[in-house]
Design an enzyme around this catalytic site. Structure first.
Site, mmCIF file in Angstrom:
data_model
loop_
_atom_site.group_PDB
_atom_site.id
_atom_site.type_symbol
_atom_site.label_atom_id
_atom_site.label_comp_id
_atom_site.label_asym_id
_atom_site.label_seq_id
_atom_site.Cartn_x
_atom_site.Cartn_y
_atom_site.Cartn_z
ATOM 1 C CG ASN A 190 -1.736 1.197 1.410
ATOM 2 O OD1 ASN A 190 -1.812 2.034 0.504
ATOM 3 N ND2 ASN A 190 -2.378 1.334 2.563
ATOM 4 C CE LYS A 240 -0.280 3.277 4.676
ATOM 5 N NZ LYS A 240 -0.213 3.383 6.128
ATOM 6 C CG HIS A 294 -5.964 1.827 5.079
ATOM 7 N ND1 HIS A 294 -5.545 2.796 5.956
ATOM 8 C CD2 HIS A 294 -4.948 0.939 4.978
ATOM 9 C CE1 HIS A 294 -4.312 2.502 6.372
ATOM 10 N NE2 HIS A 294 -3.929 1.379 5.790
ATOM 11 C CD GLU A 337 -3.101 5.490 6.652
ATOM 12 O OE1 GLU A 337 -3.075 5.519 5.411
ATOM 13 O OE2 GLU A 337 -2.180 5.019 7.354
ATOM 14 C CD GLU A 354 -3.635 -2.558 7.330
ATOM 15 O OE1 GLU A 354 -2.509 -2.762 6.907
ATOM 16 O OE2 GLU A 354 -4.289 -1.541 7.065
ATOM 17 N N GLY A 400 2.294 2.083 10.885
ATOM 18 C CA GLY A 400 3.268 3.156 10.759
ATOM 19 C C GLY A 400 3.935 3.538 12.075
ATOM 20 C CB SER A 417 4.939 -2.032 12.090
ATOM 21 O OG SER A 417 4.556 -0.684 12.350
#
Ligand code: PGA
Length: 250
Positions: A9, A11, A95, A97, A167, A173, A213
């Site tokens: 991904n 992003k 996702h 985000e 996730e 991250g 991660s």
């Protein structure tokens, strides 16, 4: 046997030119790995050029989001019918985000999952709890609720048509990975939930990725867990060597 699936991904990183260079660097490093389905998910603007480069490579092209309507007055949005001619086969949906910054809700994500399946795209449906939810002991109810909200009533012709990505939001991250036990526990829960929706046969074949991660150093032990069938990789997918090392360690 479920075939492992590792997706990168990217992003909001990489111009079209940078994305092509990354794809070109990656292809020779992973294209001989037949046991793993490899999916690259660059930003929309790089899909056409990366799609051309991937043509014939055995790697797959994914988008990071889409709108559920095929067309219409939705300024700034992209539909499945626009993605398909570019060679896109997968689409990341829901996702964290998107859920956090763009306030995407389970009902909206469910519409996207339905539209993607209808169009012949494979949704990579993301679920996961925040740190506060985990600390409050709500992981199970949050993940179950997301799966119910995004999948209930969805019909699946075959298991390969859907990928779920677990996730934990606190692992994205941050450099913090879930322990093997934490990850496997939630993956088993997800498979139990999928069994409710789709029956034992299909649920046993649906791939469930871990994300958060993932690095070359921790990928192999995560993938060795019974219900972990691949990885959704953010940061480490922006570097050809580290993404290839993850694919190869799987
Ligand atoms: P990360 O991101 O690998 O950088 O933690 C994963 C993701 O957001 O899919």
């Amino acid at each position: 046997m479920r075939r492992y699936i590792v997706a990168g991904n990217w992003k909001m990183h990489k111009t079209a030119e940078e994305a092509v260079n990354l794809a070109l660097a990656l292809i020779p490093l992973v294209s001989d790995v037949r046991s793993v389905e490899v999916v690259l998910c660059p930003p929309f603007t790089a899909l056409p050029s990366v799609g051309e480069v991937l043509n014939g490579s055995g790697l797959f092209l994914g988008a990071q989001n889409m709108h559920h309507e095929p067309q219409g007055a939705y300024t700034g949005e992209i539909s499945a019918s626009m993605l398909l001619p570019l060679g896109v086969s997968h689409v990341i949906l829901g996702h964290s985000e998107r859920r956090h910054y763009f306030i995407e809700s389970d009902p909206q994500i469910r519409e996207k999952v339905g539209a993607a399946l209808q169009a012949g795209l494979t949704p990579i449906l993301c679920v996961g709890e925040t740190l506060a939810e985990r600390e409050a002991g709500e992981t199970e109810s949050v993940v179950s609720g997301q799966l119910e909200g995004c999948l209930e009533g969805i019909e699946l012709a075959q298991a390969e048509d859907l990928v779920v990505a677990y996730e934990p939001v606190w692992a994205i991250g941050t450099g913090k990975t879930a322990t093997l036990e934490q990850a496997q526990e939630v993956h088993a829960l997800i498979r139990a939930k999928l069994t409710q929706f789709f029956g034992v046969d299909l649920a046993g074949k649906i791939r469930i990725q871990y994300g958060g991660s993932v690095k070359p150093e921790n990928a192999a032990e995560l993938m060795a867990q019974p219900d972990i069938d691949g990885a959704l990789v953010g940061g480490a997918s922006l570097d050809a060597d580290s993404f290839a090392a993850i694919v190869r360690s799987v």
